[in-house]
Design a protein around this motif. Structure first.
Motif, PDB file in Angstrom:
ATOM      1  N   HIS A   1       2.156  13.907  -9.514  1.00 19.10           N
ATOM      2  CA  HIS A   1       3.128  14.986  -9.764  1.00 19.10           C
ATOM      3  C   HIS A   1       3.456  15.080 -11.248  1.00 19.10           C
ATOM      4  O   HIS A   1       3.499  16.174 -11.819  1.00 19.10           O
ATOM      5  CB  HIS A   1       4.400  14.746  -8.949  1.00 19.10           C
ATOM      6  CG  HIS A   1       5.482  15.736  -9.224  1.00 19.10           C
ATOM      7  ND1 HIS A   1       5.416  17.041  -8.793  1.00 19.10           N
ATOM      8  CD2 HIS A   1       6.638  15.625  -9.917  1.00 19.10           C
ATOM      9  CE1 HIS A   1       6.494  17.689  -9.205  1.00 19.10           C
ATOM     10  NE2 HIS A   1       7.251  16.849  -9.887  1.00 19.10           N
ATOM     11  N   ASN A   2       3.669  13.925 -11.905  1.00 15.51           N
ATOM     12  CA  ASN A   2       3.954  13.930 -13.341  1.00 15.51           C
ATOM     13  C   ASN A   2       2.774  14.480 -14.135  1.00 15.51           C
ATOM     14  O   ASN A   2       2.966  15.232 -15.099  1.00 15.51           O
ATOM     15  CB  ASN A   2       4.305  12.526 -13.822  1.00 15.51           C
ATOM     16  CG  ASN A   2       5.683  12.094 -13.380  1.00 15.51           C
ATOM     17  OD1 ASN A   2       6.521  12.919 -13.040  1.00 15.51           O
ATOM     18  ND2 ASN A   2       5.921  10.801 -13.351  1.00 15.51           N
ATOM     19  N   CYS A   3       1.551  14.106 -13.747  1.00 17.68           N
ATOM     20  CA  CYS A   3       0.364  14.644 -14.430  1.00 17.68           C
ATOM     21  C   CYS A   3       0.309  16.153 -14.293  1.00 17.68           C
ATOM     22  O   CYS A   3      -0.003  16.870 -15.251  1.00 17.68           O
ATOM     23  CB  CYS A   3      -0.915  14.027 -13.864  1.00 17.68           C
ATOM     24  SG  CYS A   3      -1.169  12.319 -14.365  1.00 17.68           S
ATOM     25  N   PHE A   4       0.608  16.649 -13.104  1.00 18.84           N
ATOM     26  CA  PHE A   4       0.614  18.096 -12.877  1.00 18.84           C
ATOM     27  C   PHE A   4       1.650  18.780 -13.770  1.00 18.84           C
ATOM     28  O   PHE A   4       1.366  19.792 -14.406  1.00 18.84           O
ATOM     29  CB  PHE A   4       0.907  18.387 -11.398  1.00 18.84           C
ATOM     30  CG  PHE A   4       1.046  19.839 -11.087  1.00 18.84           C
ATOM     31  CD1 PHE A   4      -0.083  20.644 -10.983  1.00 18.84           C
ATOM     32  CD2 PHE A   4       2.293  20.410 -10.896  1.00 18.84           C
ATOM     33  CE1 PHE A   4       0.039  21.989 -10.699  1.00 18.84           C
ATOM     34  CE2 PHE A   4       2.423  21.749 -10.612  1.00 18.84           C
ATOM     35  CZ  PHE A   4       1.293  22.545 -10.521  1.00 18.84           C
ATOM     36  N   MET A   5       2.846  18.198 -13.837  1.00 20.07           N
ATOM     37  CA  MET A   5       3.912  18.783 -14.671  1.00 20.07           C
ATOM     38  C   MET A   5       3.526  18.761 -16.149  1.00 20.07           C
ATOM     39  O   MET A   5       3.716  19.739 -16.864  1.00 20.07           O
ATOM     40  CB  MET A   5       5.234  18.034 -14.456  1.00 20.07           C
ATOM     41  CG  MET A   5       5.790  18.162 -13.056  1.00 20.07           C
ATOM     42  SD  MET A   5       6.094  19.868 -12.575  1.00 20.07           S
ATOM     43  CE  MET A   5       7.380  20.311 -13.686  1.00 20.07           C
TER      44      MET A   5
ATOM     45  N   VAL B   1       0.838  -1.203   0.000  1.00 24.18           N
ATOM     46  CA  VAL B   1       0.000   0.000   0.000  1.00 24.18           C
ATOM     47  C   VAL B   1       0.871   1.251   0.000  1.00 24.18           C
ATOM     48  O   VAL B   1       0.616   2.205  -0.737  1.00 24.18           O
ATOM     49  CB  VAL B   1      -0.969  -0.010   1.211  1.00 24.18           C
ATOM     50  CG1 VAL B   1      -1.606   1.346   1.421  1.00 24.18           C
ATOM     51  CG2 VAL B   1      -2.032  -1.070   1.021  1.00 24.18           C
ATOM     52  N   ALA B   2       1.921   1.251   0.802  1.00 27.39           N
ATOM     53  CA  ALA B   2       2.823   2.406   0.838  1.00 27.39           C
ATOM     54  C   ALA B   2       3.507   2.607  -0.519  1.00 27.39           C
ATOM     55  O   ALA B   2       3.644   3.742  -0.987  1.00 27.39           O
ATOM     56  CB  ALA B   2       3.869   2.221   1.934  1.00 27.39           C
ATOM     57  N   ARG B   3       3.926   1.505  -1.140  1.00 27.92           N
ATOM     58  CA  ARG B   3       4.563   1.605  -2.456  1.00 27.92           C
ATOM     59  C   ARG B   3       3.583   2.158  -3.485  1.00 27.92           C
ATOM     60  O   ARG B   3       3.927   3.049  -4.284  1.00 27.92           O
ATOM     61  CB  ARG B   3       5.066   0.233  -2.909  1.00 27.92           C
ATOM     62  CG  ARG B   3       5.828   0.270  -4.241  1.00 27.92           C
ATOM     63  CD  ARG B   3       6.134  -1.122  -4.750  1.00 27.92           C
ATOM     64  NE  ARG B   3       4.963  -1.827  -5.207  1.00 27.92           N
ATOM     65  CZ  ARG B   3       4.343  -1.595  -6.377  1.00 27.92           C
ATOM     66  NH1 ARG B   3       4.782  -0.667  -7.188  1.00 27.92           N
ATOM     67  NH2 ARG B   3       3.272  -2.292  -6.725  1.00 27.92           N
ATOM     68  N   LEU B   4       2.356   1.658  -3.467  1.00 29.63           N
ATOM     69  CA  LEU B   4       1.356   2.141  -4.422  1.00 29.63           C
ATOM     70  C   LEU B   4       1.000   3.604  -4.175  1.00 29.63           C
ATOM     71  O   LEU B   4       0.793   4.368  -5.119  1.00 29.63           O
ATOM     72  CB  LEU B   4       0.102   1.261  -4.360  1.00 29.63           C
ATOM     73  CG  LEU B   4       0.263  -0.149  -4.921  1.00 29.63           C
ATOM     74  CD1 LEU B   4      -0.980  -0.976  -4.641  1.00 29.63           C
ATOM     75  CD2 LEU B   4       0.576  -0.116  -6.403  1.00 29.63           C
ATOM     76  N   ARG B   5       0.923   4.008  -2.913  1.00 24.94           N
ATOM     77  CA  ARG B   5       0.660   5.427  -2.617  1.00 24.94           C
ATOM     78  C   ARG B   5       1.803   6.314  -3.124  1.00 24.94           C
ATOM     79  O   ARG B   5       1.556   7.384  -3.674  1.00 24.94           O
ATOM     80  CB  ARG B   5       0.444   5.637  -1.130  1.00 24.94           C
ATOM     81  CG  ARG B   5      -0.892   5.138  -0.642  1.00 24.94           C
ATOM     82  CD  ARG B   5      -1.162   5.600   0.780  1.00 24.94           C
ATOM     83  NE  ARG B   5      -2.275   4.905   1.369  1.00 24.94           N
ATOM     84  CZ  ARG B   5      -3.549   5.211   1.154  1.00 24.94           C
ATOM     85  NH1 ARG B   5      -3.849   6.206   0.374  1.00 24.94           N
ATOM     86  NH2 ARG B   5      -4.500   4.522   1.743  1.00 24.94           N
ATOM     87  N   ALA B   6       3.041   5.868  -2.947  1.00 21.32           N
ATOM     88  CA  ALA B   6       4.184   6.636  -3.435  1.00 21.32           C
ATOM     89  C   ALA B   6       4.155   6.711  -4.967  1.00 21.32           C
ATOM     90  O   ALA B   6       4.410   7.776  -5.548  1.00 21.32           O
ATOM     91  CB  ALA B   6       5.493   6.002  -2.961  1.00 21.32           C
ATOM     92  N   GLU B   7       3.840   5.595  -5.600  1.00 20.03           N
ATOM     93  CA  GLU B   7       3.734   5.592  -7.061  1.00 20.03           C
ATOM     94  C   GLU B   7       2.595   6.507  -7.516  1.00 20.03           C
ATOM     95  O   GLU B   7       2.727   7.247  -8.488  1.00 20.03           O
ATOM     96  CB  GLU B   7       3.484   4.171  -7.557  1.00 20.03           C
ATOM     97  CG  GLU B   7       3.452   4.041  -9.060  1.00 20.03           C
ATOM     98  CD  GLU B   7       3.245   2.604  -9.513  1.00 20.03           C
ATOM     99  OE1 GLU B   7       2.845   2.434 -10.676  1.00 20.03           O
ATOM    100  OE2 GLU B   7       3.482   1.673  -8.718  1.00 20.03           O
ATOM    101  N   ASN B   8       1.496   6.480  -6.776  1.00 17.77           N
ATOM    102  CA  ASN B   8       0.354   7.339  -7.071  1.00 17.77           C
ATOM    103  C   ASN B   8       0.744   8.817  -6.951  1.00 17.77           C
ATOM    104  O   ASN B   8       0.392   9.641  -7.794  1.00 17.77           O
ATOM    105  CB  ASN B   8      -0.789   7.002  -6.106  1.00 17.77           C
ATOM    106  CG  ASN B   8      -2.142   7.208  -6.698  1.00 17.77           C
ATOM    107  OD1 ASN B   8      -2.271   7.539  -7.856  1.00 17.77           O
ATOM    108  ND2 ASN B   8      -3.153   7.012  -5.887  1.00 17.77           N
ATOM    109  N   ASP B   9       1.486   9.156  -5.895  1.00 17.01           N
ATOM    110  CA  ASP B   9       1.938  10.535  -5.716  1.00 17.01           C
ATOM    111  C   ASP B   9       2.876  10.957  -6.843  1.00 17.01           C
ATOM    112  O   ASP B   9       2.795  12.081  -7.346  1.00 17.01           O
ATOM    113  CB  ASP B   9       2.639  10.695  -4.367  1.00 17.01           C
ATOM    114  CG  ASP B   9       1.675  10.619  -3.201  1.00 17.01           C
ATOM    115  OD1 ASP B   9       0.459  10.836  -3.408  1.00 17.01           O
ATOM    116  OD2 ASP B   9       2.137  10.330  -2.073  1.00 17.01           O
TER     117      ASP B   9
END
Length: 169
Positions: free
Chosen positions: A114-118, A102-110
């Motif tokens: 961030h990439n979508c925002f950029m 879950v932590a890995r997926l949340r980090a990947e999600n973040d």
């Protein structure tokens, strides 16, 4: 579960006829973004069509009312409990493995957020530059047409004056 629109955990989940689940606010924004307004929409995930036609229940016979369901339905999701009925080393290992995943997926999600925002910012900059170039090309085209009209007018005046001059001689 997470929403496929905002990529966050589901808040006030709703379901479409195709079975995909989204946050109620995310789906509402997606529906309102369609211009001009339409009652026919497509699922943001699979593009299957659904209608947003309001139902007038007074026009439906009472015996058929229980069988009518709206296209967008509220969903109640039971999340699996983190506790197990038989605690032991295997459940603590699986729950810690689950927590790590879950932590890995949340980090990947973040990172994806961030990439979508950029990329969205890059697209805005690119579209602004493109709009500027389009406006410049329209202005240049208008100027070319204006100069061509002036050239034709001057050429016609020259020919007319030249004919008048030749007649006078």
């Amino acid at each position: 579960m997470s929403c496929y629109i905002c990529l966050e955990d589901l808040s006030s989940p709703v379901s479409l006829p195709c079975g995909h689940v989204f946050c109620q606010d995310c789906l509402k924004r997606a529906v309102q973004a369609i211009q001009p307004y339409s009652t026919l929409h497509t699922c943001p995930t699979c593009r299957s069509q659904y209608h947003l036609a309001p139902l007038n229940l007074s026009a439906v016979p009472p015996q058929l009312r229980p069988y009518l369901t709206p296209s967008i339905r509220k969903v109640y999701i039971d999340l699996p409990s983190a506790k197990s009925e038989t605690p032991g080393p295997s459940t603590s290992e699986s729950s810690s493995g689950l927590a790590i995943e879950v932590a890995r997926l949340r980090a990947e999600n973040d990172a994806l957020r961030h990439n979508c925002f950029m990329w969205r910012k890059r697209a805005e900059v690119h579209s602004a530059a493109t709009l500027g170039l389009l406006e410049l090309s329209r202005t240049a085209k208008d100027q070319v047409l204006h100069v061509a009209r002036q050239r034709d007018m001057i050429q016609n005046n020259f020919l007319r004056l030249n004919q008048d001059f030749q007649r006078q001689q």
